[in-house]
Motif scaffolding. Structure first.
Motif, PDB file in Angstrom:
ATOM      1  N   GLY A 288      -4.520  -5.225  24.931  1.00 36.42           N
ATOM      2  CA  GLY A 288      -4.077  -4.801  26.253  1.00 36.42           C
ATOM      3  C   GLY A 288      -2.762  -5.492  26.576  1.00 36.42           C
ATOM      4  N   PHE A 289      -1.974  -4.902  27.441  1.00 35.38           N
ATOM      5  CA  PHE A 289      -0.629  -5.395  27.725  1.00 35.38           C
ATOM      6  C   PHE A 289      -0.629  -6.849  28.177  1.00 35.38           C
ATOM      7  CE2 PHE A 289       2.898  -6.034  30.725  1.00 35.38           C
ATOM      8  CZ  PHE A 289       3.945  -5.885  29.844  1.00 35.38           C
ATOM      9  N   PHE A 290      -1.385  -7.170  29.234  1.00 34.83           N
ATOM     10  CA  PHE A 290      -1.350  -8.527  29.776  1.00 34.83           C
ATOM     11  C   PHE A 290      -1.949  -9.550  28.818  1.00 34.83           C
ATOM     12  CE2 PHE A 290      -0.819  -6.112  33.725  1.00 34.83           C
ATOM     13  CZ  PHE A 290       0.349  -6.715  34.159  1.00 34.83           C
TER      14      PHE A 290
ATOM     15  N   ASP B 270      -1.844  -9.350  25.628  1.00 35.38           N
ATOM     16  CA  ASP B 270      -0.866  -9.502  24.541  1.00 35.38           C
ATOM     17  C   ASP B 270       0.289 -10.417  24.939  1.00 35.38           C
ATOM     18  OD1 ASP B 270      -2.355  -7.861  22.919  1.00 35.38           O
ATOM     19  OD2 ASP B 270      -1.042  -6.115  23.149  1.00 35.38           O
ATOM     20  N   ILE B 271       0.794 -10.298  26.165  1.00 33.71           N
ATOM     21  CA  ILE B 271       1.937 -11.129  26.547  1.00 33.71           C
ATOM     22  C   ILE B 271       1.526 -12.526  26.983  1.00 33.71           C
ATOM     23  CG2 ILE B 271       3.364  -9.141  27.152  1.00 33.71           C
ATOM     24  CD1 ILE B 271       2.909  -9.809  30.094  1.00 33.71           C
TER      25      ILE B 271
ATOM     26  N   SER C 262      -3.871  -4.454  19.394  1.00 32.81           N
ATOM     27  CA  SER C 262      -3.570  -4.824  20.773  1.00 32.81           C
ATOM     28  C   SER C 262      -4.844  -5.073  21.569  1.00 32.81           C
ATOM     29  CB  SER C 262      -2.760  -3.708  21.427  1.00 32.81           C
ATOM     30  OG  SER C 262      -2.544  -3.995  22.781  1.00 32.81           O
TER      31      SER C 262
END
Length: 78
Positions: free
Chosen positions: A5-7, A9-10, A3
């Motif tokens: 990081g969340f942002f 990744d999306i 990963s």
């Protein structure tokens, strides 16, 4: 792949951040804010807010654009 990081990744795929993913996340955030604002205006009982046809149409256009571009995202180069 680990990963990033969340942002990250999306918003990205194998080639980095994509415009259609950014647009979809941005529009979803705007639609959520509009919905929460309309929910805050409800004063009586357990009622759902009335959403405008424009908001629903723009959400549909945004989702359709995302799906079309997503289907071509990882195609091999010609």
């Amino acid at each position: 792949m680990p990963s990033q990081g969340f942002f990250a990744d999306i918003l990205s795929d194998d080639n980095g951040i994509n415009l259609h993913r950014f647009e979809n996340v941005t529009w979803a955030f705007i639609a959520i804010l509009v919905y929460l604002y309309k929910v805050s205006l409800i004063t009586k009982g357990c009622e759902l807010p009335e959403l405008s046809d424009t908001l629903l149409a723009l959400t549909g256009i945004s989702s359709a654009t995302y799906l079309v571009l997503k289907s071509k995202e990882n195609d091999p180069p010609v």
